[in-house]
Write an enzyme that holds these catalytic residues in place. Structure first.
Site, PDB file in Angstrom:
ATOM      1  N   ASP A 249      48.226   2.779 -16.026  1.00 22.80           N
ATOM      2  CA  ASP A 249      47.089   3.498 -16.588  1.00 22.80           C
ATOM      3  C   ASP A 249      47.425   3.875 -18.022  1.00 22.80           C
ATOM      4  O   ASP A 249      48.493   4.456 -18.290  1.00 22.80           O
ATOM      5  CB  ASP A 249      46.788   4.752 -15.774  1.00 22.80           C
ATOM      6  CG  ASP A 249      46.252   4.427 -14.389  1.00 22.80           C
ATOM      7  OD1 ASP A 249      45.673   3.348 -14.218  1.00 22.80           O
ATOM      8  OD2 ASP A 249      46.427   5.264 -13.476  1.00 22.80           O
TER       9      ASP A 249
ATOM     10  N   GLU B 117      36.521   2.582  -6.493  1.00 22.69           N
ATOM     11  CA  GLU B 117      37.159   3.887  -6.310  1.00 22.69           C
ATOM     12  C   GLU B 117      36.460   4.611  -5.164  1.00 22.69           C
ATOM     13  O   GLU B 117      35.248   4.798  -5.185  1.00 22.69           O
ATOM     14  CB  GLU B 117      37.060   4.702  -7.602  1.00 22.69           C
ATOM     15  CG  GLU B 117      37.799   4.059  -8.771  1.00 22.69           C
ATOM     16  CD  GLU B 117      37.505   4.717 -10.101  1.00 22.69           C
ATOM     17  OE1 GLU B 117      36.665   5.645 -10.145  1.00 22.69           O
ATOM     18  OE2 GLU B 117      38.111   4.301 -11.107  1.00 22.69           O
TER      19      GLU B 117
END
Length: 285
Positions: A12, A131
């Site tokens: 990330d 997600e």
């Protein structure tokens, strides 16, 4: 039938830095992503996933420079996500050296992008990031923007829809467990896999090598993506502090205190462990 099982670090990225949070929030600076990427490649990672975690906020993906540098040194598949809205965005990222793109928010807002992109670039190039957050009533819903925005879509229906639209792979992130070390929600993953025939990568919750081993028993699971468990291993022997004073939340980097709920292990040691303990029907790449 032997099914290949991939071990895939996820990086990330916010600006120039690798970051990590819990439930996709509370981001902490860990270092430079290109340093981590080189280490993971040398350790035997099967693929790498790069995610620009602020791309949706700023309306653009800013990873092309990092990917261009990385692709010159690393010869495994690179998946890049964050802020992808058009086929032009996809083309730019692929030209920078990525092999696949990961799309979440725009896939929800404009499902036609999935079919358009898969026709232009090929299904194997298009990964849909889903997600997932479990609701109080037990329903699993898809979210966007790092788990901030509810879509109202059932993840099981959405997974089937993205497959039918032409996506070649699903990256399934369990936001409830992400960054906690609680392990993968195997029941959720198994149900998703039963609904689709395209590869599924599980992400969110890996805290030990045993969690990877448990995932190898999930029939037809294509691979697992981990973050903290690999990042902590890198930091143990490669920690760099110079030049980070102005880079945000660096307290973790300075203290080097890993979460008590997450072990650290190198990819090479992990693969040796999995090879020694693997199921008869699973092979590591």
């Amino acid at each position: 039938m032997t099914v290949a099982f991939r071990v895939i670090p996820k990086l990330d990225i916010k600006g120039p830095n690798l970051v990590k949070g819990v439930h996709l929030e509370g981001l902490r600076v860990l270092g430079k992503p290109e340093d981590f990427a080189r280490y993971y490649y040398s350790q035997g990672a099967d693929e790498l996933i790069f995610q620009d975690v602020v791309a949706s906020l700023y309306g653009r993906n800013s990873l092309t420079e990092i990917i261009t540098k990385t692709a010159k040194e690393i010869f495994i598949p690179l998946t890049v996500g964050g802020g992808i809205k058009t086929v032009e965005d996809i083309s730019t990222i692929l030209r920078s050296g990525a092999d696949k793109v990961s799309i979440n928010t725009e896939a929800i807002n404009n499902p036609g992008l999935i079919s358009e992109a898969s026709k232009i670039f090929g299904s194997s190039t298009i990964v849909i990031s889903i997600e997932v957050i479990k609701q109080d009533n037990g329903e699993y819903l898809a979210f966007t923007d790092n788990g901030r925005n509810e879509t109202g879509k059932s993840v099981f229906e959405w997974a089937k829809e993205v497959q039918d639209l032409g996506a070649g792979e699903i990256l399934l992130t369990n936001v409830d467990n992400e960054g906690t070390g609680k392990g993968i929600n195997c029941e959720l993953v198994e149900k998703i896999i039963s609904n689709v025939s395209i590869p599924v990568i599980a992400h969110g919750g890996i805290g030990s090598k045993e969690d990877f081993l448990e995932c190898m028993d999930i029939e037809n699971l294509s691979g697992v993506s981990g973050a903290s468990i690999f990042h902590y291993d890198f930091i143990k022997t490669n920690r760099k502090l110079d030049g980070y004073d102005d880079e945000g939340n660096t307290e973790f980097l300075k203290s080097q205190k890993a979460s008590s709920s997450i072990d650290s292990i190198g990819i090479r040691d992990l693969k040796n462990f999995l090879t020694h303990n693997k199921s008869d029907l699973r092979d590591l790449r």
